[in-house]
Design a protein around this motif. Structure first.
Motif, short mmCIF file in Angstrom:
data_model
loop_
_atom_site.label_atom_id
_atom_site.label_comp_id
_atom_site.label_asym_id
_atom_site.label_seq_id
_atom_site.Cartn_x
_atom_site.Cartn_y
_atom_site.Cartn_z
N ASP A 53 -7.43 -43.46 35.35
CA ASP A 53 -6.80 -44.89 35.60
C ASP A 53 -6.67 -45.30 33.96
N GLY A 54 -6.50 -44.17 32.84
CA GLY A 54 -6.15 -44.57 31.73
C GLY A 54 -7.30 -44.94 30.95
N GLN A 55 -8.58 -44.74 31.34
CA GLN A 55 -9.64 -45.31 30.61
C GLN A 55 -10.67 -44.02 30.37
N GLY A 59 -15.88 -44.45 39.92
CA GLY A 59 -15.09 -43.61 40.19
C GLY A 59 -15.43 -42.16 40.03
N MET A 60 -14.58 -41.14 40.27
CA MET A 60 -14.85 -39.66 40.24
C MET A 60 -14.11 -39.38 39.00
N TRP A 61 -14.97 -38.46 38.02
CA TRP A 61 -14.42 -38.27 37.09
C TRP A 61 -14.15 -36.62 37.01
N THR A 62 -12.97 -35.95 36.51
CA THR A 62 -12.88 -34.74 36.69
C THR A 62 -12.83 -34.13 35.37
N ASP A 92 -16.22 -45.60 27.80
CA ASP A 92 -15.82 -47.13 27.81
C ASP A 92 -16.18 -47.71 28.74
N VAL A 93 -16.23 -47.09 30.04
CA VAL A 93 -16.51 -47.87 31.15
C VAL A 93 -17.90 -47.51 31.47
N VAL A 94 -18.73 -46.52 31.31
CA VAL A 94 -19.99 -46.74 31.90
C VAL A 94 -21.01 -46.40 30.58
N GLY A 95 -20.56 -46.36 29.36
CA GLY A 95 -21.12 -46.13 28.14
C GLY A 95 -21.83 -44.74 27.91
#
Length: 333
Positions: free
Chosen positions: A216-218, A184-187, A222-225
């Motif tokens: 997306d609520g994450q 994903g793309m995180w802002t 938690d997703v990529v470390g």
């Protein structure tokens, strides 16, 4: 006279002060003086991001055409008279401080002792896109362990003009590869930098941190470390650095690495920086340096600048107490 460049492509010019320092010291690197007062949150500049629609702004075409962010470091140097102030607040003698990595962890990678080596994507390392002065730029960044599970490290010149405005539309794309954004793309919702960078563009402190919004609520880590960090470490360590060089002869579409033992910058010793063998170019700004031989080590610096059109070294700031405070403030937000 040697013509330098910021982040392996900059056009930094050796200052007369630096040359005099080299002459007087026999090319030895000056040691920073102890700080006179403790570093505090007041030494950290921050910016709350309020714009919306940032992720949608970064189309494949805009990402592909973004300008390598090293030109911003060059501008900062020119505005700052091409010479930084002495590193008087680093507190290099302070005890080493570490922050442990956040899961998930990456598998250890074999050290490749090259000026640049191709790498498969690393989950927590990615590209950074942002806008300053109406121009779209690209840098590199890394997800780091933090209480808010949302902090990304990068170069100071990738979050703030140094001195000047903070970036807008700041977006982090972990494990980027050929335009793909697998996680994903995180802002960003907030940006942080040492005031020594935001107020004067002092290359000694060319490090910035971004706090990302959830996706997306994450939370990001938690997703990529998130990498562990170390501050006030010994000098002369062995490192492996990563980045997405976008200026020729690279295209910024894949991850590269460099490795080697750090040595002091002999041309501008007042920056207190260290360099490793590397020919990565603009776009790799802000990519992480890990102590040891892989991306599982403690992060201890970032790609900041290099010298000459055919630079063979990448220099990074010493992560002392000033940069630690910028991280601590960001991580607790």
């Amino acid at each position: 006279m040697r013509t330098p460049k910021t982040l392996a492509t900059s056009l930094l010019t050796l200052s007369a002060a630096a040359l005099l320092a080299l002459s007087a010291a026999g090319a030895a690197t000056a040691s920073p003086a102890p700080a006179k007062a403790p570093v505090s949150a007041s030494d950290v500049a921050s910016h709350t991001v309020t714009e919306t629609g940032t992720a949608g702004y970064w189309t494949a075409e805009r990402m592909r055409n973004a300008v390598p962010g090293d030109v911003l470091a060059d501008k900062a140097m020119k505005r700052n008279g091409k010479a930084a102030k002495p590193a008087t607040a680093l507190l290099e003698g302070a005890a080493p401080s570490t922050v442990e990595a956040a899961a998930p962890k990456q598998q250890s990678q074999t050290l490749q002792t090259k000026a640049n080596a191709s790498e498969t994507p690393v989950k927590h390392i990615g590209k950074v896109f942002f806008t300053l002065g109406g121009t779209n730029y690209v840098c590199s960044g890394n997800s780091v362990s933090s209480a808010n599970k949302s902090t990304v490290s990068t170069a100071g010149h990738c979050v703030n003009e140094g001195p000047g405005a903070f970036a807008t539309k700041f977006t982090f794309v972990p494990a980027y590869l050929n335009g793909a954004a697998p996680y994903g793309m995180w802002t960003a919702k907030a940006l942080y930098a040492p005031t020594q960078w935001s107020s004067s563009g002092d290359m000694t402190y060319d490090t910035g941190f971004a706090v990302m919004s959830t996706l997306d609520g994450q939370y990001l880590s938690d997703v990529v470390g998130g990498s562990g960090l170390q501050f006030n470490a010994a000098r002369g360590l062995s490192y492996k650095s990563f980045g997405y060089p976008a200026a020729a002869p690279f295209n910024g579409e894949s991850l590269k690495s460099c490795s080697g033992t750090a040595t002091n910058d002999p041309y501008n010793p007042q920056f207190n920086t260290q360099g490793i063998p590397c020919n990565m170019t603009g776009g790799s700004s802000g990519g992480p340096w890990f102590i040891g031989t892989s991306a599982t080590g403690y992060q201890n610096s970032i790609n900041s600048y290099g010298y000459g059109s055919n630079s063979t070294k990448m220099y990074g700031p010493y992560w002392g107490t000033v940069i630690q405070q910028a991280y601590t403030t960001a991580a607790a937000s």
